[in-house]
Design a protein around this motif. Structure first.
Motif, PDB file in Angstrom:
ATOM      1  N   ARG A 217       0.905  -1.117   0.097  1.00 52.02           N
ATOM      2  CA  ARG A 217       0.067   0.079  -0.039  1.00 52.02           C
ATOM      3  C   ARG A 217       0.846   1.540  -0.053  1.00 52.02           C
ATOM      4  O   ARG A 217       0.654   2.478  -0.681  1.00 52.02           O
ATOM      5  CB  ARG A 217      -0.989  -0.131   1.171  1.00 52.02           C
ATOM      6  CG  ARG A 217      -1.964  -0.996   0.897  1.00 52.02           C
ATOM      7  CD  ARG A 217      -2.760  -1.247   2.251  1.00 52.02           C
ATOM      8  NE  ARG A 217      -4.015  -1.893   1.747  1.00 52.02           N
ATOM      9  CZ  ARG A 217      -4.267  -3.162   1.475  1.00 52.02           C
ATOM     10  NH1 ARG A 217      -3.198  -3.676   1.102  1.00 52.02           N
ATOM     11  NH2 ARG A 217      -5.472  -3.818   1.193  1.00 52.02           N
ATOM     12  N   TRP A 218       1.973   1.101   0.739  1.00 49.75           N
ATOM     13  CA  TRP A 218       3.120   2.363   0.778  1.00 49.75           C
ATOM     14  C   TRP A 218       3.524   2.521  -0.525  1.00 49.75           C
ATOM     15  O   TRP A 218       3.657   3.829  -1.146  1.00 49.75           O
ATOM     16  CB  TRP A 218       3.933   2.225   1.822  1.00 49.75           C
ATOM     17  CG  TRP A 218       4.942   3.052   1.773  1.00 49.75           C
ATOM     18  CD1 TRP A 218       4.903   4.306   2.431  1.00 49.75           C
ATOM     19  CD2 TRP A 218       6.342   3.307   1.152  1.00 49.75           C
ATOM     20  NE1 TRP A 218       5.988   5.116   2.354  1.00 49.75           N
ATOM     21  CE2 TRP A 218       6.866   4.628   1.470  1.00 49.75           C
ATOM     22  CE3 TRP A 218       6.983   2.195   0.510  1.00 49.75           C
ATOM     23  CZ2 TRP A 218       8.132   4.714   1.161  1.00 49.75           C
ATOM     24  CZ3 TRP A 218       8.126   2.565   0.035  1.00 49.75           C
ATOM     25  CH2 TRP A 218       8.648   3.841   0.195  1.00 49.75           C
ATOM     26  N   LEU A 219       3.840   1.483  -1.304  1.00 47.77           N
ATOM     27  CA  LEU A 219       4.390   1.639  -2.725  1.00 47.77           C
ATOM     28  C   LEU A 219       3.378   2.200  -3.842  1.00 47.77           C
ATOM     29  O   LEU A 219       3.722   2.912  -4.594  1.00 47.77           O
ATOM     30  CB  LEU A 219       4.702   0.408  -3.090  1.00 47.77           C
ATOM     31  CG  LEU A 219       5.986  -0.484  -2.452  1.00 47.77           C
ATOM     32  CD1 LEU A 219       6.321  -2.115  -3.055  1.00 47.77           C
ATOM     33  CD2 LEU A 219       7.325   0.179  -2.790  1.00 47.77           C
ATOM     34  N   THR A 220       1.979   1.803  -3.299  1.00 49.75           N
ATOM     35  CA  THR A 220       0.893   2.532  -4.328  1.00 49.75           C
ATOM     36  C   THR A 220       1.219   4.257  -3.979  1.00 49.75           C
ATOM     37  O   THR A 220       0.749   4.762  -5.089  1.00 49.75           O
ATOM     38  CB  THR A 220      -0.400   1.935  -3.783  1.00 49.75           C
ATOM     39  OG1 THR A 220      -0.282   0.626  -4.078  1.00 49.75           O
ATOM     40  CG2 THR A 220      -1.629   2.576  -4.718  1.00 49.75           C
ATOM     41  N   GLU A 221       1.313   4.250  -2.910  1.00 56.09           N
ATOM     42  CA  GLU A 221       1.163   5.877  -2.564  1.00 56.09           C
ATOM     43  C   GLU A 221       2.412   6.464  -3.122  1.00 56.09           C
ATOM     44  O   GLU A 221       2.499   7.757  -3.436  1.00 56.09           O
ATOM     45  CB  GLU A 221       1.261   6.107  -1.038  1.00 56.09           C
ATOM     46  CG  GLU A 221      -0.068   5.509  -0.218  1.00 56.09           C
ATOM     47  CD  GLU A 221       0.114   5.614   1.218  1.00 56.09           C
ATOM     48  OE1 GLU A 221       1.156   6.053   1.687  1.00 56.09           O
ATOM     49  OE2 GLU A 221      -0.902   5.142   1.672  1.00 56.09           O
ATOM     50  N   GLN A 222       3.457   5.876  -3.427  1.00 57.02           N
ATOM     51  CA  GLN A 222       4.599   6.078  -3.980  1.00 57.02           C
ATOM     52  C   GLN A 222       4.683   6.174  -5.598  1.00 57.02           C
ATOM     53  O   GLN A 222       5.510   6.616  -6.213  1.00 57.02           O
ATOM     54  CB  GLN A 222       5.789   5.432  -3.567  1.00 57.02           C
ATOM     55  CG  GLN A 222       6.081   5.346  -2.107  1.00 57.02           C
ATOM     56  CD  GLN A 222       6.077   6.721  -1.483  1.00 57.02           C
ATOM     57  OE1 GLN A 222       6.758   7.716  -1.952  1.00 57.02           O
ATOM     58  NE2 GLN A 222       5.261   6.792  -0.357  1.00 57.02           N
ATOM     59  N   GLY A 223       3.514   5.756  -5.990  1.00 58.87           N
ATOM     60  CA  GLY A 223       3.416   5.946  -7.577  1.00 58.87           C
ATOM     61  C   GLY A 223       3.658   4.416  -8.215  1.00 58.87           C
ATOM     62  O   GLY A 223       3.807   4.504  -9.476  1.00 58.87           O
ATOM     63  N   VAL A 224       3.956   3.521  -7.542  1.00 56.40           N
ATOM     64  CA  VAL A 224       4.288   2.226  -8.186  1.00 56.40           C
ATOM     65  C   VAL A 224       3.011   1.659  -8.884  1.00 56.40           C
ATOM     66  O   VAL A 224       1.862   1.496  -8.392  1.00 56.40           O
ATOM     67  CB  VAL A 224       4.667   1.216  -7.086  1.00 56.40           C
ATOM     68  CG1 VAL A 224       4.649  -0.139  -7.611  1.00 56.40           C
ATOM     69  CG2 VAL A 224       5.928   1.785  -6.740  1.00 56.40           C
ATOM     70  N   ASP A 225       2.972   1.252 -10.017  1.00 58.49           N
ATOM     71  CA  ASP A 225       1.752   0.612 -10.848  1.00 58.49           C
ATOM     72  C   ASP A 225       1.855  -0.770 -10.660  1.00 58.49           C
ATOM     73  O   ASP A 225       0.777  -1.462 -10.810  1.00 58.49           O
ATOM     74  CB  ASP A 225       2.123   1.177 -12.289  1.00 58.49           C
ATOM     75  CG  ASP A 225       2.112   2.393 -12.662  1.00 58.49           C
ATOM     76  OD1 ASP A 225       1.069   3.059 -12.261  1.00 58.49           O
ATOM     77  OD2 ASP A 225       3.112   2.915 -12.927  1.00 58.49           O
ATOM     78  N   VAL A 226       3.085  -1.674 -10.454  1.00 60.19           N
ATOM     79  CA  VAL A 226       2.726  -3.050 -10.536  1.00 60.19           C
ATOM     80  C   VAL A 226       3.869  -3.421  -9.450  1.00 60.19           C
ATOM     81  O   VAL A 226       5.147  -2.996  -9.470  1.00 60.19           O
ATOM     82  CB  VAL A 226       3.298  -3.637 -11.649  1.00 60.19           C
ATOM     83  CG1 VAL A 226       3.405  -5.116 -11.857  1.00 60.19           C
ATOM     84  CG2 VAL A 226       2.444  -3.020 -13.058  1.00 60.19           C
ATOM     85  N   VAL A 227       3.563  -4.450  -8.416  1.00 66.62           N
ATOM     86  CA  VAL A 227       4.310  -5.025  -7.543  1.00 66.62           C
ATOM     87  C   VAL A 227       4.679  -6.634  -8.012  1.00 66.62           C
ATOM     88  O   VAL A 227       3.709  -7.349  -8.251  1.00 66.62           O
ATOM     89  CB  VAL A 227       3.886  -4.933  -6.272  1.00 66.62           C
ATOM     90  CG1 VAL A 227       4.651  -5.910  -5.182  1.00 66.62           C
ATOM     91  CG2 VAL A 227       3.714  -3.690  -5.807  1.00 66.62           C
ATOM     92  N   HIS A 228       5.925  -6.740  -8.301  1.00 67.20           N
ATOM     93  CA  HIS A 228       6.185  -8.076  -8.943  1.00 67.20           C
ATOM     94  C   HIS A 228       6.943  -8.644  -7.627  1.00 67.20           C
ATOM     95  O   HIS A 228       8.143  -8.681  -7.538  1.00 67.20           O
ATOM     96  CB  HIS A 228       7.227  -7.955  -9.957  1.00 67.20           C
ATOM     97  CG  HIS A 228       7.801  -9.177 -10.500  1.00 67.20           C
ATOM     98  ND1 HIS A 228       9.238  -9.342 -11.035  1.00 67.20           N
ATOM     99  CD2 HIS A 228       7.131 -10.338 -10.787  1.00 67.20           C
ATOM    100  CE1 HIS A 228       9.496 -10.261 -11.268  1.00 67.20           C
ATOM    101  NE2 HIS A 228       8.236 -11.261 -11.389  1.00 67.20           N
ATOM    102  N   GLY A 229       6.290  -9.604  -6.883  1.00 68.86           N
ATOM    103  CA  GLY A 229       6.722 -10.486  -5.738  1.00 68.86           C
ATOM    104  C   GLY A 229       7.166 -11.820  -6.197  1.00 68.86           C
ATOM    105  O   GLY A 229       6.751 -12.449  -7.176  1.00 68.86           O
ATOM    106  N   HIS A 230       8.091 -12.278  -5.186  1.00 72.68           N
ATOM    107  CA  HIS A 230       8.567 -13.533  -5.546  1.00 72.68           C
ATOM    108  C   HIS A 230       9.490 -13.932  -4.285  1.00 72.68           C
ATOM    109  O   HIS A 230       9.957 -12.967  -3.365  1.00 72.68           O
ATOM    110  CB  HIS A 230       9.738 -13.717  -6.797  1.00 72.68           C
ATOM    111  CG  HIS A 230      10.299 -12.437  -7.056  1.00 72.68           C
ATOM    112  ND1 HIS A 230      11.614 -11.807  -6.594  1.00 72.68           N
ATOM    113  CD2 HIS A 230       9.991 -11.470  -7.947  1.00 72.68           C
ATOM    114  CE1 HIS A 230      11.799 -10.740  -7.135  1.00 72.68           C
ATOM    115  NE2 HIS A 230      10.845 -10.446  -7.817  1.00 72.68           N
TER     116      HIS A 230
END
Length: 332
Positions: A217-230
C-alpha cells in the motif's frame, strides 16, 4: 476483446538455471528449458523474470555463513536461452546472487549487459544495486526498482558489491528512505509504468504477511503501478490496490527443486499484464508446471488445481478472476 495496439507484458517468478538444469543443458538445445511455453513467451511484447542464480564460470561457493545450496549457470548457454524467449529485464535482488562470490556477480552483470538484458537489484556497490533499470517496450517506457529482505550478508555496501537489501516495514525509516530514493530516481525519467520487484519473505509461505500488505500500500502511494513479488517458491494471491497490480508472489517458474506435495512449488503461471494507453487494463494467468527440468503449460489436473488455488488466495483480497481459455482473467 483486447485492442490490437495493447502491449502484453509477461511476468514470471523464480528462474533458476543452475545445478541439475545446468548439467542437462549441456546435452540438449538452448531453448529446451522453456518446454512448450517457448512460443507463448516469444509472442509477448515484454518478458520480466527473477533470475535465481548467477551466470558465471568463475567464483567459489560462499562460505562466510552456512548455505546449503549454491546456484550457478554457464552463461554460454544461459544467455542464449534468455534471449531465445526475449527476456527484457531480470531482478537480481535475491538470496543467490552471491552464491559464488563477488566475481560471479560481476560476471552476471557483465553478461547481461552484453546481451542487452536490463537488470536491477544488485551491483558493484550500494548505489548501483539500488539504481532503477529502464526498459522500452514498443512505445511504453518502464522503470524497475528491486529490493530483497533475504540474506543480509549479501547486501551491497558503499564500497562492496551485493544486493539491494532492506527490511520491508513501513515503520522502518531507513527502509522507507532507501526505497523512496530509488523510486524517486525512477520517477525522474517519467516512465509510463513503474514496477517494484521484491524478493521478500521465507520459503513456502502461501500468504503475504500484514507487513508486506502494508508495504504494498505504501508503494502504491509512491506511484508504483505493479508489484512483482517472488521468494516463497509458491504463488500467492493477487490484489488490486487503488489501481496498482500487486502480485504478492509469482512462485517458481523454472528450477530443479524438490516438490512439496501439498504446496506444489512446481506450479505457477505466466502473469500476462495488458497495458493500453499507458494503463494496466487486464491480467491473464496462464498455468504452468515444471517437469523434466523444463517449464511447460500445465496439464489439465495441474491447471485446475492452480486456478482454484489462485481463486481462493485472491478472493481473500476481494479479487475475482474469470475463467477463460484455460486460464484466469482479471479486468483492472
Amino acid at each position: 476483446m483486447r485492442d490490437e495496439d495493447a502491449i502484453r507484458l509477461g511476468f514470471a517468478g523464480d528462474v533458476m538455471l543452475g545445478r541439475l538444469i545446468d548439467d542437462r543443458q549441456r546435452k540438449r538445445s538452448v531453448a529446451a528449458v522453456w518446454g512448450n511455453v517457448e512460443t507463448h513467451l516469444e509472442a509477448l511484447d515484454g518478458l520480466f523474470i527473477n533470475l535465481e542464480c548467477c551466470l558465471s564460470a568463475r567464483g567459489t561457493p560462499w562460505t562466510d555463513t552456512y548455505r546449503p545450496f549454491h546456484f550457478r549457470a554457464d552463461p554460454d548457454w544461459a544467455i542464449p536461452a534468455l534471449n531465445a524467449v526475449g527476456v527484457d529485464w531480470t531482478n537480481l535482488a535475491n538470496n543467490h546472487m552471491l552464491d559464488y562470490g563477488p566475481d560471479a556477480l560481476r560476471d552476471t552483470i557483465s553478461y547481461l549487459d552484453e546481451a542487452e538484458i536490463a537488470h536491477s537489484g544488485a551491483g558493484t556497490d550500494a548505489k548501483s544495486a539500488r539504481a532503477p533499470a529502464f526498459v522500452s517496450v514498443d512505445d511504453l517506457d518502464i522503470a524497475f526498482v528491486s529490493f530483497t529482505d533475504n540474506t543480509p550478508e549479501f547486501a551491497a555496501e558503499s564500497d562492496s558489491p551485493g544486493t539491494a537489501h532492506v527490511e520491508f516495514d513501513v515503520t522502518d525509516d531507513k527502509a522507507a528512505r532507501i526505497v523512496g530514493d530509488s523510486l524517486a530516481q525512477a520517477r525522474e525519467a517519467n516512465p509510463d509504468l513503474l514496477v517494484a520487484s521484491l524478493h521478500w519473505g521465507p520459503n513456502m509461505r502461501t500468504e503475504p504477511t500484514v507487513e508486506f500488505r502494508e508495504f504494498a500500500r505504501w508503494l502504491t502511494e509512491q506511484g508504483v503501478d505493479v508489484v512483482h513479488g517472488h521468494s516463497a517458491h509458491v504463488f500467492q494471491g493477487v490484489e488490486i490496490v487503488d489501481g496498482t497490480v500487486v502480485m504478492y508472489d509469482t512462485g517458481d517458474f523454472l528450477d530443479d527443486y524438490a516438490v512439496d506435495s501439498e504446496r506444489r512449488n512446481d506450479r505457477s503461471f505466466v502473469f500476462e499484464l495488458t497495458v493500453e494507453d499507458g494503463d494496466c487494463t487486464e491480467l491473464r494467468l496462464h498455468p504452468t508446471e515444471i517437469y523434466d527440468l523444463a517449464v511447460h503449460e500445465a496439464e489439465h489436473y495441474a491447471s485446475n488445481w492452480s486456478m482454484q488455488r489462485m481463486d481462493t488466495l485472491s478472493s481473500a483480497f476481494g479479487t475475482q478472476f474469470e475463467r477463460e481459455d484455460d486460464g484466469l482473467v482479471l479486468s483492472i
